[in-house]
Design a protein around this motif. Structure first.
Motif, short mmCIF file in Angstrom:
data_model
loop_
_atom_site.label_atom_id
_atom_site.label_comp_id
_atom_site.label_asym_id
_atom_site.label_seq_id
_atom_site.Cartn_x
_atom_site.Cartn_y
_atom_site.Cartn_z
N ALA A 146 38.67 -42.38 -44.34
CA ALA A 146 38.04 -41.11 -44.70
C ALA A 146 38.03 -41.01 -46.22
N ASN A 147 36.85 -40.82 -46.84
CA ASN A 147 36.68 -40.83 -48.29
C ASN A 147 36.23 -39.47 -48.81
N LEU A 148 36.75 -39.11 -49.98
CA LEU A 148 36.31 -37.90 -50.68
C LEU A 148 36.24 -38.23 -52.16
N LEU A 149 35.01 -38.19 -52.72
CA LEU A 149 34.80 -38.44 -54.14
C LEU A 149 34.59 -37.11 -54.85
N VAL A 150 35.42 -36.82 -55.85
CA VAL A 150 35.32 -35.61 -56.67
C VAL A 150 34.98 -36.07 -58.08
N SER A 151 33.82 -35.62 -58.61
CA SER A 151 33.35 -36.17 -59.88
C SER A 151 32.67 -35.10 -60.74
N SER A 152 32.92 -35.21 -62.04
CA SER A 152 32.20 -34.42 -63.04
C SER A 152 31.30 -35.31 -63.89
N ARG A 153 31.20 -36.55 -63.55
CA ARG A 153 30.39 -37.49 -64.30
C ARG A 153 28.90 -37.24 -64.04
N LYS A 154 28.12 -37.34 -65.07
CA LYS A 154 26.68 -37.14 -64.96
C LYS A 154 25.99 -38.50 -65.01
N ASP A 155 25.39 -38.86 -63.87
CA ASP A 155 24.66 -40.11 -63.80
C ASP A 155 23.21 -39.88 -64.22
N PRO A 156 22.66 -40.73 -65.12
CA PRO A 156 21.28 -40.51 -65.57
C PRO A 156 20.26 -40.47 -64.44
N GLU A 157 20.54 -41.20 -63.37
CA GLU A 157 19.57 -41.28 -62.28
C GLU A 157 19.93 -40.35 -61.12
N LEU A 158 21.25 -40.22 -60.84
CA LEU A 158 21.68 -39.47 -59.67
C LEU A 158 22.12 -38.05 -59.99
N GLY A 159 22.24 -37.72 -61.27
CA GLY A 159 22.64 -36.37 -61.66
C GLY A 159 24.15 -36.21 -61.65
N ILE A 160 24.63 -34.97 -61.71
CA ILE A 160 26.06 -34.69 -61.80
C ILE A 160 26.78 -35.15 -60.54
N GLY A 161 27.84 -35.84 -60.76
CA GLY A 161 28.67 -36.29 -59.64
C GLY A 161 28.09 -37.43 -58.87
#
Length: 582
Positions: free
Chosen positions: A535-550
């Motif tokens: 079971a996976n949970l990704l918590v992110s504040s990173r902004k990807d240029p293509e995928l957007g925030i998180g």
């Protein structure tokens, strides 16, 4: 008076705490087993604690004995009868001492006057000087002398060897024992010169602990009191030392303004403003403003403002700085700085800094570290616990042990004969995974490293040429393993991974949390394969240029949970993990 009553109640509680019934029925059987192993086995099976020094007790002596449903005292009599060992029950302990099974015969010559019974509780018998003088006179008369020199005595003729007829033997000077020695020691055996015999030999057995009994004494300084020069040879029921007193023993109560010093034993209570020192055994309570010292066996309570020291025994030690038991110890040690038990202990140690036990111990609690040879119940500290064999729990930042039959809980658990594994695996998030698992099956630590190679378009080139970029993760977790069969087991694990996506280090929050349920099949002695859902949970504040925030390429195409707020995104999905475990 209230303090005195409290101490008496505490002594009674301790005595009842360690009390044991020598009339209980026991059964055991041993065939040529070392005495030490026999004593250890009896202690474990029948809750009997033996106090002894291996330097004087023949612990390697092979024992053959069989008893069935008889009293403990009878069993011990049978066990120690062929050995040069005597036992005595003190408090809740069985104290073993070396003895001579066939001592020399005691004085039987009727010409030596008997000792006069003590009549006065405070002063020596006034007739003692006359008795000693008469004894010297009788002994001197029994050895004839010529001109102040011993008279030669001819040996009896020997018909088989005529050369012996000219040999002569000279009698030794009369045996003279000084009166001060008689007041201090008990002569257990000595020959009496006899004019009709020339073959007597001198053999004296001394009992240095034989003291003169007194009801009470009062002193200002050592030897400046009611017992005068006999202080060190006197056992008092009540002893009052205004400043500092030095006495032979106490069988009751002793109070000192500054110091109490006892040459032999104390049975009762010692209270001093500064310190108490005892040259031998203590059965009772020692309380002092600074320190207490019992050189040999202690059964009871020691309480001091600075420190307590004892040889061996069963006691409650409480001190502002430290407590030390130089040999075997049972009871409680509580100190502001540290506690030390030199050898085996059935003790609870609570220290302000650390605890050390040279042998087996029950429980150690301290803020810094605990060190023991073997642990029965547990070790608790904030930094490090060290032991050889642990039958219980270790809780600390770092736990070190050789074998653990309980559980170790900490950031780092180093168990030499524990659940130590290396894993190579793959998953949908990281194609390559390396993990180290150390600890024991009930609780182990996981150190994780994962990586994947991603292809991305080269931003400096207008063609469709792509470049390879590294996404890697560094994680830590813990887990538990439980057996399902002879060759199968299951793992339940929780891991948190710092994800660095397509760069050396991702500064914004980019964290992957996993819960794994794995099933293990053992193929050989050390190798197994495993697989299971994650079971996976990704918590992110990173902004990807293509995928957007998180956004992240680690996320599966189908998610079970996806929530975005102002500055972070949480995504959850079900994945898998499979690999080889060594």
């Amino acid at each position: 008076m209230k303090l005195f009553s409290t101490i008496l109640i505490l002594c009674c509680c301790v005595a009842s705490l360690y009390g044991q019934n020598l009339a209980r029925k026991v059964s055991f059987s041993y065939n040529r087993l070392a005495l030490k192993l026999v004593l250890d086995d009896i202690s474990a099976d029948h809750d009997v604690y033996f106090v002894y020094s291996p330097d004087y007790i023949p612990t390697s002596q092979p024992i053959t004995i069989s008893v069935n449903n008889i009293a403990l005292s009878e069993a011990l009599d049978k066990l120690f009868d062929p050995l040069p060992v005597a036992y005595k029950s003190i408090g809740g302990q069985i104290v073993l001492r070396p003895v001579e099974k066939n001592p020399p015969p005691r004085i039987t010559n009727k010409t030596i006057p008997k000792e006069v019974d003590q009549q006065s509780p405070l002063y020596a018998d006034p007739r003692m000087e006359e008795i000693i003088a008469e004894r010297k006179k009788r002994w001197a008369q029994s050895s004839p002398t010529i001109s102040g020199r011993p008279a030669p005595q001819k040996l009896p003729s020997n018909t088989e060897s005529k050369s012996l007829e000219n040999l002569t033997a000279t009698r030794f000077d009369p045996l003279v024992i000084d009166s001060t020695l008689l007041m201090e020691e008990e002569v257990a055996a000595a020959p009496v010169p006899n004019s009709d015999s020339t073959t007597d030999s001198t053999s004296v057995v001394i009992n240095p602990k034989k003291n003169l009994p007194r009801l009470a004494q009062i002193s200002l300084l050592p030897f400046l009191g009611s017992n005068f020069v006999q202080s060190a040879r006197t056992t008092n029921r009540v002893s009052v030392n205004l400043l500092w007193g030095h006495n032979g023993g106490v069988e009751g109560l002793e109070i000192g303004g500054l110091m109490n010093s006892i040459r032999n034993d104390v049975q009762g209570i010692q209270i001093a403003g500064l310190g108490n020192t005892v040259g031998d055994d203590v059965l009772g309570t020692q309380a002092a403003g600074l320190f207490n010292i019992a050189t040999d066996t202690m059964v009871g309570v020691q309480g001091a403002g600075l420190f307590n020291i004892l040889g061996r025994g069963s006691a409650l030690q409480g001190a502002g700085l430290f407590n030390i038991a130089r040999h075997d110890f049972a009871g409680v040690q509580a100190a502001g700085l540290f506690n030390i038990a030199g050898k085996n202990s059935r003790a609870v140690q609570v220290g302000g800094l650390f605890n050390v036990s040279g042998g087996r111990t029950r429980l150690q609690v301290s803020p810094l570290f605990n060190i023991a040879k073997d642990v029965n119940n547990g070790q608790l500290s904030t930094i490090i616990n060290v032991a050889r064999q642990v039958k219980g729990v270790q809780i600390g930042l770092i736990n070190v042990a050789d074998t653990v039959s309980g559980v170790t809980i900490g950031l780092l658990n180093l168990v030499r004969k524990g659940y130590n594994r290396v894993e190579l695996s793959t998953s949908e998030s990281f194609l390559g995974n390396l993990a180290f698992k150390i600890g024991v099956k009930p609780f182990y630590n996981i150190f994780y490293l994962g990586a994947r190679i991603s292809e991305a378009q080269n931003p400096g080139n207008n063609t469709e040429e792509s470049i390879k970029e590294l996404t890697w993760g560094l994680g830590y977790g813990f887990g538990t393993a439980f057996s399902l069969g002879k060759r199968t087991l299951s793992n339940l694990e929780l891991i948190s991974i710092k994800v660095n996506e397509r760069e050396g280090w991702t500064r914004p929050l980019h964290q992957l949390h996993q819960v794994r349920l794995l099933f293990d099949w053992r193929l050989g002695k050390r190798m197994s394969i495993y697989a299971g859902p994650t079971a996976n949970l990704l918590v992110s504040s990173r902004k990807d240029p293509e995928l957007g925030i998180g956004g992240s390429e680690l996320v599966a195409k189908t998610t079970l949970y996806d929530k975005t707020d102002a500055n972070k995104r949480s995504q959850g999905w079900i994945g898998f993990n499979a690999g080889i475990r060594l």
